[in-house]
Design a protein around this motif. Structure first.
Motif, PDB file in Angstrom:
ATOM      1  N   ASP A   1     -59.494  13.399 -18.636  1.00  0.00           N
ATOM      2  CA  ASP A   1     -58.952  14.565 -19.350  1.00  0.00           C
ATOM      3  C   ASP A   1     -59.919  15.737 -19.360  1.00  0.00           C
ATOM      4  O   ASP A   1     -59.865  16.592 -20.249  1.00  0.00           O
ATOM      5  N   ALA A   2     -60.819  15.792 -18.364  1.00  0.00           N
ATOM      6  CA  ALA A   2     -61.780  16.902 -18.337  1.00  0.00           C
ATOM      7  C   ALA A   2     -61.733  17.669 -17.020  1.00  0.00           C
ATOM      8  O   ALA A   2     -62.462  18.633 -16.848  1.00  0.00           O
ATOM      9  N   GLY A   3     -60.878  17.279 -16.100  1.00  0.00           N
ATOM     10  CA  GLY A   3     -60.834  17.930 -14.797  1.00  0.00           C
ATOM     11  C   GLY A   3     -59.819  19.051 -14.722  1.00  0.00           C
ATOM     12  O   GLY A   3     -59.092  19.347 -15.688  1.00  0.00           O
ATOM     13  N   GLY A   4     -59.752  19.668 -13.557  1.00  0.00           N
ATOM     14  CA  GLY A   4     -58.845  20.781 -13.347  1.00  0.00           C
ATOM     15  C   GLY A   4     -57.384  20.390 -13.470  1.00  0.00           C
ATOM     16  O   GLY A   4     -56.530  21.234 -13.798  1.00  0.00           O
ATOM     17  N   GLN A   5     -57.068  19.091 -13.222  1.00  0.00           N
ATOM     18  CA  GLN A   5     -55.663  18.676 -13.280  1.00  0.00           C
ATOM     19  C   GLN A   5     -55.082  18.811 -14.684  1.00  0.00           C
ATOM     20  O   GLN A   5     -53.881  19.028 -14.837  1.00  0.00           O
ATOM     21  N   VAL A   6     -55.912  18.683 -15.730  1.00  0.00           N
ATOM     22  CA  VAL A   6     -55.359  18.815 -17.087  1.00  0.00           C
ATOM     23  C   VAL A   6     -55.174  20.289 -17.472  1.00  0.00           C
ATOM     24  O   VAL A   6     -54.361  20.597 -18.339  1.00  0.00           O
ATOM     25  N   ASP A   7     -55.906  21.178 -16.810  1.00  0.00           N
ATOM     26  CA  ASP A   7     -55.622  22.606 -16.990  1.00  0.00           C
ATOM     27  C   ASP A   7     -54.274  22.945 -16.365  1.00  0.00           C
ATOM     28  O   ASP A   7     -53.489  23.726 -16.915  1.00  0.00           O
ATOM     29  N   VAL A   8     -54.010  22.339 -15.200  1.00  0.00           N
ATOM     30  CA  VAL A   8     -52.701  22.525 -14.557  1.00  0.00           C
ATOM     31  C   VAL A   8     -51.597  21.981 -15.468  1.00  0.00           C
ATOM     32  O   VAL A   8     -50.528  22.585 -15.600  1.00  0.00           O
ATOM     33  N   LEU A   9     -51.868  20.851 -16.108  1.00  0.00           N
ATOM     34  CA  LEU A   9     -50.905  20.278 -17.052  1.00  0.00           C
ATOM     35  C   LEU A   9     -50.626  21.254 -18.192  1.00  0.00           C
ATOM     36  O   LEU A   9     -49.462  21.470 -18.578  1.00  0.00           O
ATOM     37  N   ALA A  10     -51.681  21.842 -18.742  1.00  0.00           N
ATOM     38  CA  ALA A  10     -51.523  22.780 -19.851  1.00  0.00           C
ATOM     39  C   ALA A  10     -50.690  23.992 -19.433  1.00  0.00           C
ATOM     40  O   ALA A  10     -49.825  24.465 -20.184  1.00  0.00           O
ATOM     41  N   ARG A  11     -50.932  24.499 -18.236  1.00  0.00           N
ATOM     42  CA  ARG A  11     -50.155  25.656 -17.747  1.00  0.00           C
ATOM     43  C   ARG A  11     -48.695  25.268 -17.531  1.00  0.00           C
ATOM     44  O   ARG A  11     -47.786  26.062 -17.791  1.00  0.00           O
ATOM     45  N   SER A  12     -48.468  24.041 -17.050  1.00  0.00           N
ATOM     46  CA  SER A  12     -47.098  23.560 -16.856  1.00  0.00           C
ATOM     47  C   SER A  12     -46.401  23.423 -18.205  1.00  0.00           C
ATOM     48  O   SER A  12     -45.213  23.757 -18.344  1.00  0.00           O
ATOM     49  N   ALA A  13     -47.130  22.932 -19.213  1.00  0.00           N
ATOM     50  CA  ALA A  13     -46.564  22.801 -20.560  1.00  0.00           C
ATOM     51  C   ALA A  13     -46.251  24.176 -21.153  1.00  0.00           C
ATOM     52  O   ALA A  13     -45.264  24.346 -21.883  1.00  0.00           O
ATOM     53  N   HIS A  14     -47.085  25.156 -20.829  1.00  0.00           N
ATOM     54  CA  HIS A  14     -46.845  26.512 -21.330  1.00  0.00           C
ATOM     55  C   HIS A  14     -45.526  27.063 -20.783  1.00  0.00           C
ATOM     56  O   HIS A  14     -44.775  27.755 -21.505  1.00  0.00           O
ATOM     57  N   LEU A  15     -45.248  26.756 -19.522  1.00  0.00           N
ATOM     58  CA  LEU A  15     -43.965  27.181 -18.946  1.00  0.00           C
ATOM     59  C   LEU A  15     -42.799  26.530 -19.685  1.00  0.00           C
ATOM     60  O   LEU A  15     -41.802  27.197 -20.000  1.00  0.00           O
ATOM     61  N   ARG A  16     -42.919  25.226 -19.975  1.00  0.00           N
ATOM     62  CA  ARG A  16     -41.841  24.531 -20.691  1.00  0.00           C
ATOM     63  C   ARG A  16     -41.724  25.023 -22.138  1.00  0.00           C
ATOM     64  O   ARG A  16     -40.634  25.017 -22.723  1.00  0.00           O
ATOM     65  N   TYR A  17     -42.836  25.438 -22.689  1.00  0.00           N
ATOM     66  CA  TYR A  17     -42.850  26.038 -24.039  1.00  0.00           C
ATOM     67  C   TYR A  17     -42.045  27.333 -24.030  1.00  0.00           C
ATOM     68  O   TYR A  17     -41.192  27.570 -24.898  1.00  0.00           O
ATOM     69  N   ARG A  18     -42.276  28.166 -23.029  1.00  0.00           N
ATOM     70  CA  ARG A  18     -41.519  29.416 -22.912  1.00  0.00           C
ATOM     71  C   ARG A  18     -40.039  29.120 -22.656  1.00  0.00           C
ATOM     72  O   ARG A  18     -39.156  29.811 -23.191  1.00  0.00           O
ATOM     73  N   GLU A  19     -39.786  28.112 -21.869  1.00  0.00           N
ATOM     74  CA  GLU A  19     -38.401  27.728 -21.592  1.00  0.00           C
ATOM     75  C   GLU A  19     -37.696  27.302 -22.879  1.00  0.00           C
ATOM     76  O   GLU A  19     -36.520  27.643 -23.116  1.00  0.00           O
TER      77      GLU A  19
ATOM     78  N   GLU B   1     -45.423  26.653  -7.111  1.00  0.00           N
ATOM     79  CA  GLU B   1     -46.139  25.611  -6.387  1.00  0.00           C
ATOM     80  C   GLU B   1     -47.484  25.361  -7.057  1.00  0.00           C
ATOM     81  O   GLU B   1     -48.183  26.300  -7.468  1.00  0.00           O
ATOM     82  N   GLY B   2     -47.831  24.106  -7.211  1.00  0.00           N
ATOM     83  CA  GLY B   2     -49.127  23.767  -7.802  1.00  0.00           C
ATOM     84  C   GLY B   2     -49.048  23.343  -9.251  1.00  0.00           C
ATOM     85  O   GLY B   2     -50.002  22.756  -9.773  1.00  0.00           O
ATOM     86  N   LEU B   3     -47.927  23.622  -9.924  1.00  0.00           N
ATOM     87  CA  LEU B   3     -47.737  23.141 -11.290  1.00  0.00           C
ATOM     88  C   LEU B   3     -46.830  21.916 -11.263  1.00  0.00           C
ATOM     89  O   LEU B   3     -46.184  21.609 -10.271  1.00  0.00           O
ATOM     90  N   TYR B   4     -46.777  21.212 -12.404  1.00  0.00           N
ATOM     91  CA  TYR B   4     -46.005  19.973 -12.461  1.00  0.00           C
ATOM     92  C   TYR B   4     -44.543  20.285 -12.781  1.00  0.00           C
ATOM     93  O   TYR B   4     -44.238  20.838 -13.846  1.00  0.00           O
ATOM     94  N   PRO B   5     -43.610  19.912 -11.872  1.00  0.00           N
ATOM     95  CA  PRO B   5     -42.210  20.295 -12.043  1.00  0.00           C
ATOM     96  C   PRO B   5     -41.369  19.320 -12.853  1.00  0.00           C
ATOM     97  O   PRO B   5     -40.217  19.602 -13.163  1.00  0.00           O
TER      98      PRO B   5
END
Length: 573
Positions: free
Chosen positions: A170-188, A198-202
């Motif tokens: 939970d300290a690598g770049g992949q969890v930052d990508v997770l957070a950005r993906s969650a932010h999109l779902r939050y806005r949704e 591309e590059g975020l979790y769909p």
């Protein structure tokens, strides 16, 4: 004491007798001596290489020594014949009474039959699964999860203390990508129409996370800069993913003792501690790596980095523990994590996907350096699983985004089918998981074949009771040679447990159970052509009770083996 352990003890006493008689020098090393089944069953029941091992250091002829050892073993009441094969192998044939005694031992020991003390209470940390906390478990994780869990159970059964650990990356770049993906779902969740770049979790699995964030924070972070919400969203999303992962693992009957966080490890300064410890011993230095092969000097700029001297421990090159920006490399973080694990365990085992094969040398080197070679460390690589349905590749899951979830598979075919199937091949061999074949009711399906053997035993008990037969004292002398052959197969179980634990190969239990089930089915099927061979003979209650006793011993071993595998022994099918 199991039969093979007992005869190993008999052999030691025989060798002691030869030492006392002056036929063998005292103090010879005996660790390489084995007592095991002969390769050819026609040679007898047990074989030992004692004469072959001891002859040279004793300065004598192996066959002559074998004759002397054999003469001592022939004195045993349990031995009916001794023969010498080849240059000095000693073969023993045991009495029928000995095998009947082992049958009693199986049922008397019950759930503990096959349990070993070879582990001697040593603590083994088995780390397995450790999937990135970025989504639900998929079938790429499943095999390693089952192998690790079965190995942990096997080691416990063999006398080890086991720590089941999950390392949360939970300290690598992949969890930052997770957070950005969650932010999109939050806005949704707040009504915005989104497109996932591309590059975020769909995967749709992040929709509930987005809904919860929207409920808790409203539109506070919709237009806020990333620096204001990234850490918060990362923590919340990782926690939600770990809840999902724990639930997925529970579907497989898997529960870890310990979840270790990479972020907490770094926050506690563990990598710095490991670096300081290694620097004190001259195992980390500041240096410049050679330019990567195939790149020109214009494409590469030399940077001084802290390097671990992994070449001193068999690696191909020294490895950086930090990046040029000062952040820890994956290796630097893993080094600190293994340093932490070694504080509470005598042995470490990591279960990794085969795609991590390239990093094995460096982490083995690190553990050797960090523990002074005192902590045994092993990495088990697990190959991927190809999912098929009637021979055709399975389509991906819409919910997951780009993979088939473990939950979908378990819900379709069941936990036991998944777990058993994952152990039907060596972990480092490729595997096909065909939905049609794993539920097939045939001999070619090991899951069905072993479960059916246990169900047959359970059915025999019920039908015997329905026939009005009650079994008190059982006359095992009624069992003939064919039936005692099954006892000989059953008596292998303790050996298989110890060998599988020593090799760290839980699939050996699955292989053994299949062979044992085949022996039972073969004996059972004799009754189809010859009524006198049936296990249940209503007009011969004493023989029926003897055969039921035999069947129940096989059922007990199947249960014990399946318990190690984490598979239920069914009562009917």
């Amino acid at each position: 004491m199991t039969l093979y352990a007992r005869f190993a003890a008999h052999l030691n006493l025989a060798l002691d007798a030869l030492v006392l008689a002056g036929d063998l020098p005292a103090g010879l090393e005996r660790r390489a001596i084995t007592v095991e089944p002969p390769r050819d069953a026609s040679h007898g029941d047990l074989a030992t290489n004692a004469a072959m091992v001891l002859a040279k250091p004793a300065g004598t002829n192996p066959r002559a020594l074998a004759e002397k050892i054999g003469a001592e073993l022939e004195k045993l009441d349990e031995v009916s014949a001794v023969s010498i094969a080849g240059p000095g192998f000693i073969n023993l044939t045991l009495t029928d009474a000995t095998w009947r005694g082992e049958l009693n031992a199986i049922l008397e020991a019950g759930d503990d039959y096959g349990r070993s003390h070879v582990g001697a209470g040593t603590t083994v940390n088995v780390e397995y699964v450790s999937a990135n906390p970025t989504g639900p478990m998929h079938m790429g994780h499943c095999r390693g999860a089952v192998v690790g869990d079965a190995l942990a159970a096997l080691l416990e059964f063999a006398g080890h203390k086991v720590i089941r650990e999950y390392y949360v990356n939970d300290a690598g770049g992949q969890v930052d990508v997770l957070a950005r993906s969650a932010h999109l779902r939050y806005r949704e969740a707040l009504g915005e129409t989104i497109e996932i770049p591309e590059g975020l979790y769909p995967g749709e699995y992040l929709k509930p996370v987005g809904a919860k964030l929207a409920a808790d924070y409203g539109d506070k972070y919709v237009s806020a800069p990333e620096s204001e919400w990234l850490v918060l969203f990362r923590q919340i999303a990782v926690a939600a993913m770990m809840d999902m992962i724990r639930a997925d693992l529970a579907l497989l009957g898997i529960h870890h003792d310990l979840f270790s966080s990479e972020a907490e490890l770094q926050a506690a300064g563990k990598p710095e501690q490991a670096e300081a410890w290694l620097r004190e011993r001259g195992l980390i230095y500041d240096g410049v790596l050679e330019a990567p092969k195939g790149e020109t000097p214009e494409d590469w700029e030399p940077v001084e980095l802290p390097l671990f001297r992994s070449t001193q421990f068999g690696d191909d090159q020294d490895r950086p523990i930090k990046k040029s920006n000062g952040a820890w490399t994956y290796f630097g973080a893993d080094l600190a994590y293994h340093f932490q694990k070694a504080q509470s365990a005598d042995q470490l085992i990591d279960i990794w996907g085969a795609d991590h094969a390239g990093t094995v040398k460096r982490i083995v080197a690190a553990v050797q350096a960090l523990t002074g070679g005192e902590t045994k460390f092993d990495v088990k690589l697990v190959q991927m699983v190809r999912l098929l349905r009637d021979g055709e590749p399975v389509k991906m899951s819409k919910r997951a985004g780009n993979f088939v979830t473990l939950a979908d598979v378990v819900n379709e075919v069941g936990k036991d089918v998944v777990r058993f199937t994952m152990l039907t091949r060596k972990a480092d061999a490729q595997m096909d998981f065909d939905f049609a074949k794993v539920v097939e009711a045939s001999k070619d399906n090991p899951v069905f074949y072993v479960q059916y053997a246990h169900a047959r035993v359970a059915s025999l008990g019920r039908r015997t009771a329905e026939a009005g037969i009650t079994c008190g004292t059982v006359d095992l002398s009624l069992l003939d040679t064919n039936e005692l052959k099954l006892v000989k197969a059953a008596a292998q179980f303790p050996r298989i447990v110890e060998a599988a634990a020593s090799a760290r190969e839980p699939h050996r239990i699955a292989f053994y159970l299949y062979d044992l089930a085949a022996e039972l089915h073969s004996l059972w099927n004799l009754g189809k052509d010859d009524a006198s061979r049936r296990f249940l003979l209503a007009d011969q209650p004493e023989l029926t009770c003897a055969r039921l006793y035999l069947a129940r011993s096989i059922g007990q071993i199947i249960r014990n083996g399946l318990r190690i595998m984490g598979v239920e022994a069914v009562q009917e099918m």
